[in-house]
Motif scaffolding. Structure first.
Motif, short mmCIF file in Angstrom:
data_model
loop_
_atom_site.label_atom_id
_atom_site.label_comp_id
_atom_site.label_asym_id
_atom_site.label_seq_id
_atom_site.Cartn_x
_atom_site.Cartn_y
_atom_site.Cartn_z
N HIS A 91 -129.29 -68.93 34.90
CA HIS A 91 -128.53 -68.19 33.88
C HIS A 91 -127.29 -68.94 33.40
O HIS A 91 -126.69 -68.56 32.39
CB HIS A 91 -128.15 -66.81 34.39
CG HIS A 91 -127.43 -66.80 35.70
ND1 HIS A 91 -126.14 -67.24 35.84
CD2 HIS A 91 -127.82 -66.40 36.93
CE1 HIS A 91 -125.75 -67.10 37.09
NE2 HIS A 91 -126.75 -66.61 37.79
N GLN A 92 -126.86 -69.96 34.14
CA GLN A 92 -125.77 -70.86 33.76
C GLN A 92 -124.43 -70.15 33.53
O GLN A 92 -123.54 -70.70 32.89
CB GLN A 92 -126.16 -71.65 32.52
CG GLN A 92 -127.40 -72.52 32.75
CD GLN A 92 -127.74 -73.41 31.57
OE1 GLN A 92 -127.11 -73.33 30.51
NE2 GLN A 92 -128.74 -74.24 31.74
N CYS A 93 -124.31 -68.93 34.05
CA CYS A 93 -123.04 -68.18 33.93
C CYS A 93 -122.56 -68.10 32.48
O CYS A 93 -121.34 -68.19 32.22
CB CYS A 93 -121.97 -68.83 34.81
SG CYS A 93 -122.39 -68.90 36.56
N LYS A 94 -123.49 -67.95 31.57
CA LYS A 94 -123.12 -67.92 30.14
C LYS A 94 -122.48 -66.60 29.74
O LYS A 94 -121.62 -66.55 28.88
CB LYS A 94 -124.36 -68.19 29.29
CG LYS A 94 -124.84 -69.64 29.35
CD LYS A 94 -126.01 -69.87 28.42
CE LYS A 94 -126.43 -71.34 28.42
NZ LYS A 94 -127.60 -71.59 27.53
N MET A 153 -119.47 -72.31 38.07
CA MET A 153 -118.55 -71.17 38.00
C MET A 153 -117.18 -71.59 37.48
O MET A 153 -116.52 -72.46 38.04
CB MET A 153 -118.39 -70.54 39.39
CG MET A 153 -117.52 -69.30 39.42
SD MET A 153 -118.23 -67.90 38.50
CE MET A 153 -119.52 -67.38 39.65
N LYS A 154 -116.77 -70.95 36.40
CA LYS A 154 -115.44 -71.15 35.82
C LYS A 154 -114.55 -69.96 36.17
O LYS A 154 -115.03 -68.84 36.37
CB LYS A 154 -115.54 -71.29 34.30
CG LYS A 154 -116.40 -72.47 33.84
CD LYS A 154 -115.80 -73.80 34.25
CE LYS A 154 -116.59 -74.97 33.69
NZ LYS A 154 -116.01 -76.28 34.06
N SER A 164 -117.92 -77.08 37.71
CA SER A 164 -117.32 -75.92 38.35
C SER A 164 -115.82 -76.06 38.47
O SER A 164 -115.29 -77.17 38.62
CB SER A 164 -117.93 -75.74 39.75
OG SER A 164 -117.28 -74.70 40.45
N ASP A 165 -115.13 -74.91 38.42
CA ASP A 165 -113.70 -74.89 38.69
C ASP A 165 -113.41 -74.79 40.18
O ASP A 165 -112.25 -74.84 40.59
CB ASP A 165 -113.04 -73.71 37.97
CG ASP A 165 -112.89 -73.93 36.48
OD1 ASP A 165 -112.99 -75.10 36.05
OD2 ASP A 165 -112.67 -72.95 35.74
N GLU A 202 -112.31 -72.54 48.63
CA GLU A 202 -111.45 -72.45 47.45
C GLU A 202 -111.76 -71.17 46.66
O GLU A 202 -110.85 -70.47 46.19
CB GLU A 202 -111.69 -73.68 46.56
CG GLU A 202 -110.69 -73.84 45.42
CD GLU A 202 -110.92 -75.11 44.65
OE1 GLU A 202 -110.72 -75.10 43.42
OE2 GLU A 202 -111.31 -76.13 45.27
N MET A 203 -113.05 -70.84 46.53
CA MET A 203 -113.42 -69.64 45.78
C MET A 203 -113.00 -68.37 46.52
O MET A 203 -112.50 -67.42 45.89
CB MET A 203 -114.92 -69.61 45.51
CG MET A 203 -115.35 -68.39 44.69
SD MET A 203 -117.13 -68.30 44.43
CE MET A 203 -117.31 -69.42 43.04
#
Length: 274
Positions: free
Chosen positions: A52-55, A84-85, A117-118, A124-125
């Motif tokens: 799904h590419q986190c769109k 993930m941004k 990714s951020d 970190e997440m």
């Protein structure tokens, strides 16, 4: 109507009867969910960022989690660092809170690419999520029973960073789990450690799992699975013995089952243990 928020950590700490949870993928159907004969303590919903590419938030895992909540089920929502941004995660966390979903299973993601990714690590997440939402979410992390001491130290750092429980990769020998729990305690890890079990039925399923997850298994297990295949029998007895060892000898009170959406078969397995 969505159920109230119940944290996984509270569900698995409850005494009494042994409980189970089911991992499912987003192509599960309503009929399959409605026809379970054993109600699990919660369902975990897998997350496949490459698909799904986190769109946007109109994606299969969120739809499945919403369906489960509307059916009155407890949900453990997988999320990964992959693709993930921060802006997307902020919106996702708000949406999950609106839907009374308070349990997250935070993983790095298959074929993680740091360039997209951020978040460069699950630690970190987790810190970011806790910083944004406080104690609202119970955050689970993956544990690998054959981990090196270095990997267990990393688990400890994730716990110190806010992770609330560990859910293990599948294993096939109760002594492996026992040793893993003991090693974690030596590192000062005190959070619940939930054993993950893959109820394979055939030698082929076991072999596929080994190749996909890169796990090591004993020659004894392989021989037992081959013997079942040669005699045209299900391998479910192997899993029945494993779960029996965990619950009877190690006093495990909760088992997480990687179902491959075979809910009927998993319910029959649980019934055979009661």
């Amino acid at each position: 109507m969505a159920t109230s928020t119940i944290k996984i950590t509270d569900l698995i700490k409850r005494g009494g009867q042994i409980t189970y949870s089911f991992e499912i993928t987003s192509d599960i159907t309503v009929d399959e969910l409605n026809n379970v004969s054993i109600e699990p303590a919660f369902y975990s919903v897998t997350w496949h960022a490459k698909s799904h590419q986190c769109k946007n938030l109109d994606i299969a895992p969120i739809k499945t989690a919403t369906l489960l909540k509307n059916l009155g089920k407890n949900v453990l929502m997988h999320i990964s660092c992959d693709m993930m941004k921060k802006d997307y995660l902020d919106e996702l966390l708000i949406l999950l809170k609106e839907k009374s979903i308070c349990n997250l299973f935070v993983v790095l993601g298959e074929n993680f690419d740091s360039n997209s990714s951020d978040f460069q690590s699950t630690l970190e997440m987790i810190k970011y999520i806790k910083g944004k939402t406080g104690d609202y979410f119970a955050a689970g992390i993956a544990g690998f029973p054959d981990s090196t001491d270095e990997k267990i130290q990393q688990i400890k750092e994730k716990i110190d960073g806010g992770a609330d429980f560990i859910l293990t990769q599948a294993f096939f020998d109760s002594n492996i789990f026992k040793t893993y729990v003991e090693r974690c305690k030596k590192f000062g890890i005190e959070v619940p450690i939930v054993p993950g079990v893959f109820p394979f039925e055939t030698y082929k399923q076991l072999n596929n799992f080994i190749n996909m997850c890169k796990v090591k298994v004993s020659e004894d297990l392989l021989e037992k699975a081959k013997s079942c295949q040669d005699q045209d029998e299900s391998c479910v007895g192997i899993i029945r013995t494993l779960i029996g060892d965990l619950t009877n000898n190690l006093n495990v009170k909760h088992i997480h089952l990687f179902t491959l959406n075979k809910l009927k078969n998993n319910c029959e397995l649980i019934k055979s243990l009661q």
